[in-house]
Design a protein around this motif. Structure first.
Motif, mmCIF file in Angstrom:
data_model
loop_
_atom_site.group_PDB
_atom_site.id
_atom_site.type_symbol
_atom_site.label_atom_id
_atom_site.label_comp_id
_atom_site.label_asym_id
_atom_site.label_seq_id
_atom_site.Cartn_x
_atom_site.Cartn_y
_atom_site.Cartn_z
ATOM 1 N N GLN A 1 -5.917 -46.008 7.123
ATOM 2 C CA GLN A 1 -5.737 -46.773 5.893
ATOM 3 C C GLN A 1 -4.587 -46.162 5.114
ATOM 4 N N ALA A 2 -3.587 -46.961 4.783
ATOM 5 C CA ALA A 2 -2.441 -46.474 4.020
ATOM 6 C C ALA A 2 -2.008 -47.574 3.062
ATOM 7 N N GLY A 3 -2.567 -47.559 1.908
ATOM 8 C CA GLY A 3 -2.181 -48.587 0.952
ATOM 9 C C GLY A 3 -3.170 -48.649 -0.184
ATOM 10 N N PRO A 4 -2.909 -49.512 -1.160
ATOM 11 C CA PRO A 4 -1.748 -50.392 -1.229
ATOM 12 C C PRO A 4 -0.453 -49.613 -1.530
ATOM 13 N N VAL A 5 0.666 -50.193 -1.111
ATOM 14 C CA VAL A 5 1.956 -49.566 -1.358
ATOM 15 C C VAL A 5 2.414 -49.901 -2.773
ATOM 16 N N ILE A 6 2.519 -48.881 -3.599
ATOM 17 C CA ILE A 6 3.022 -49.062 -4.962
ATOM 18 C C ILE A 6 4.543 -49.103 -4.970
ATOM 19 N N ASP A 7 5.150 -48.263 -4.149
ATOM 20 C CA ASP A 7 6.613 -48.219 -4.060
ATOM 21 C C ASP A 7 6.989 -47.570 -2.731
ATOM 22 N N ALA A 8 8.183 -47.887 -2.265
ATOM 23 C CA ALA A 8 8.706 -47.272 -1.040
ATOM 24 C C ALA A 8 10.199 -47.077 -1.191
ATOM 25 N N HIS A 9 10.687 -46.036 -0.593
ATOM 26 C CA HIS A 9 12.113 -45.696 -0.702
ATOM 27 C C HIS A 9 12.634 -45.289 0.664
ATOM 28 N N VAL A 10 13.791 -45.822 1.034
ATOM 29 C CA VAL A 10 14.440 -45.468 2.302
ATOM 30 C C VAL A 10 15.695 -44.671 1.994
ATOM 31 N N HIS A 11 15.780 -43.493 2.579
ATOM 32 C CA HIS A 11 17.017 -42.711 2.460
ATOM 33 C C HIS A 11 17.545 -42.439 3.853
ATOM 34 N N ARG A 12 18.783 -42.845 4.085
ATOM 35 C CA ARG A 12 19.404 -42.684 5.392
ATOM 36 C C ARG A 12 20.354 -41.490 5.371
ATOM 37 N N TRP A 13 20.204 -40.649 6.373
ATOM 38 C CA TRP A 13 21.111 -39.520 6.542
ATOM 39 C C TRP A 13 21.958 -39.806 7.785
ATOM 40 N N GLY A 14 23.060 -40.502 7.571
ATOM 41 C CA GLY A 14 23.955 -40.793 8.682
ATOM 42 C C GLY A 14 24.661 -39.532 9.139
ATOM 43 N N GLY A 15 24.555 -39.218 10.433
ATOM 44 C CA GLY A 15 25.139 -37.980 10.933
ATOM 45 C C GLY A 15 24.593 -36.769 10.218
ATOM 46 N N GLY A 16 23.273 -36.749 10.026
ATOM 47 C CA GLY A 16 22.684 -35.719 9.180
ATOM 48 C C GLY A 16 22.412 -34.380 9.838
ATOM 49 N N LEU A 17 22.154 -34.371 11.158
ATOM 50 C CA LEU A 17 21.717 -33.128 11.792
ATOM 51 C C LEU A 17 22.573 -32.805 13.011
ATOM 52 N N PRO A 18 23.216 -31.631 13.020
ATOM 53 C CA PRO A 18 24.009 -31.228 14.183
ATOM 54 C C PRO A 18 23.113 -30.969 15.386
#
Length: 463
Positions: free
Chosen positions: A389-406
């Motif tokens: 069970q995971a919810g209800p979703v109050i808010d969600a945020h996506v953060h992209r790390w392009g080329g983030g890890l060597p």
């Protein structure tokens, strides 16, 4: 002996660049940090999710390496750190969250405990073998001694969580020295290592594995700037790095070309620290340290996305989070129950829950081409399947790390030795960051402190 520089430019305002700047300024240098983006911190960053400031980059700092704690102590934050309330992680595999058995970086110390966990279907057979002289992949080293299932369901999710890479390509010496140190008999080595650690903790104050400043790791960059005596220029691109001709003693050795093409500016300094990711460092060093630049240009990077949820209702789960083996075909590679782990997060969330899920490994470009809405949907589906069970979703945020890890592929440390040798031949130049000898925060801080110490002509700082 070359005198210590009076003026230094630090290119890159991530944790490496800020640490180098702090140490150099503390030694009396006039330091300017030049950062391309509009903020310092690099991969240490926060965003607001459900009205709560949360880490959308690194979430914890390894306490068993001294560099992180030393820096926090130096900037006056040692009394404002927290340790996780829980450190018990699970593996989500075979349709269940299964407690992680005793391991050293995924190498089991007890084969029967591993079988009882349900993570594997059969107890692997231990096949000790001599440790090779040359570097090999983590997968080949472990598979030869414990079989493929241990690699797929323990080693792979752990390395995927740290490096976003694949154990078949990652260097044993660079990414898993703890495993190499176990010797040719991995199970016996892991059992011995855990027993020694337990005995050491019995004879002293138990030492937590991780810590973070209250408020999150993302607060650390601004704290370094506030504690340090150096200038910071954000939204400032360094376009070129040139050595100045033979000069009189005390005159600058370096000229940086900075700013937009319509308003070029030059900055002349005695020394330069390049604290950028490998691709940017390669471009800057192409003329002044070509061998290092060539090696840096070959370092590959993985892109990842972090999907953070603020959930209402009762989040029924225990532990600090879970990892998911890629062999199971899940979208997320793991989840961190932030408000279960950190008191500051729990206080801020109140009756809600903050959960971070991570997506992406090296080469998985198609998955990350999904838009934010789809990534949220996919991550929530996996999270719900894992915890029930995971919810209800109050808010969600996506953060992209392009080329983030060597990606530290086999032979990586030999490549770094070549880079170090070329940089050492150029007076007044140093490099530091995650591309070299570890992606964890303490390791990155360590490269920065070594770089600053070299410029200052000191074997160690603070001695």
């Amino acid at each position: 002996m070359t005198p210590a520089p009076r003026t230094v430019a630090v290119i890159g305002g991530g944790i490496a660049g800020l640490t180098a700047a702090y140490d150099l300024a503390a030694a009396g240098c006039e330091v300017t940090v030049l950062e391309t983006s509009d903020r310092v911190g690099g991969k240490l960053r926060q965003a607001e999710v459900g009205g709560i400031a949360v880490d959308v980059g690194a979430e914890s700092i390894l306490a068993r390496r001294a560099e992180g704690l030393d820096l926090v102590r130096d900037i006056g934050l040692i009394d404002a750190i927290e340790h996780p309330s829980t450190a018990s992680a699970s593996i989500w595999t075979r349709d269940a969250l299964r407690p992680m058995p005793p391991t050293v970086m995924g190498v089991p110390a007890d084969l029967q405990a591993l079988l009882a966990s349900g993570i594997v279907t059969e107890a692997p057979e231990s096949a000790p073998a001599a440790v090779p002289d040359e570097d090999v992949s983590v997968a080949s080293f472990v598979e030869q001694r414990l079989g493929r299932e241990v690699v797929d369901r323990l080693i792979e999710p752990l390395l995927g969580g740290v490096y976003a890479g694949h154990s078949d390509r990652l260097s044993l010496r660079a990414t898993a020295p703890q495993v190499l140190a176990l010797g040719g008999d991995l199970v016996s080595g892991a059992a011995r290592s855990l027993a020694e650690r337990a005995q050491a903790q019995q004879s002293s104050q138990p030492s937590p594995v991780f810590f973070a400043p209250t408020g999150g790791v993302g607060t650390l960059p601004d704290a370094i700037v506030a504690a340090g005596d150096f200038a910071v220029r954000t939204s400032t691109t360094v376009r070129g790095l040139d050595r100045l001709p033979a000069h009189e003693p005390g005159s600058p050795r370096w000229r940086l070309t900075i700013g937009p093409t319509t308003a070029i500016e030059h900055l002349e300094v005695d020394a330069v620290v390049v604290a950028t990711p490998a691709p940017a460092a390669a471009r800057l060093l192409s003329d002044v340290a070509p061998r290092a630049a060539f090696a840096l240009a070959a370092v590959e990077y993985a892109s990842v996305a972090l999907v953070t949820f603020c959930l209402g209702g009762e989040f029924r789960t225990t532990g600090s989070g879970f990892l998911a083996p890629p062999v199971d075909g899940t979208v997320i590679k793991g989840a961190s129950f932030s408000s279960s782990k950190w008191q500051w997060s729990r206080d801020a969330a109140s009756d809600r829950a903050i959960v971070r899920t991570s997506i992406g490994r090296a080469g998985e470009t198609l998955l990350l081409q999904n838009d934010d809405e789809n990534l949220v949907r996919l991550a929530l589906a996996d999270l719900t399947a894992a915890v029930g069970q995971a919810g209800p979703v109050i808010d969600a945020h996506v953060h992209r790390w392009g080329g983030g890890l060597p990606q530290y592929e086999v032979g990586h440390l030999d490549v770094v030795d070549e880079i170090d040798a070329d940089i050492a031949s150029v007076e007044g130049l140093e490099v530091c960051g995650a591309a070299y000898r570890g992606v964890g925060i303490p390791a990155v801080i360590g490269t920065a402190r070594v770089a600053a110490a070299r410029l200052l002509g000191r074997e160690t700082l603070g001695s």
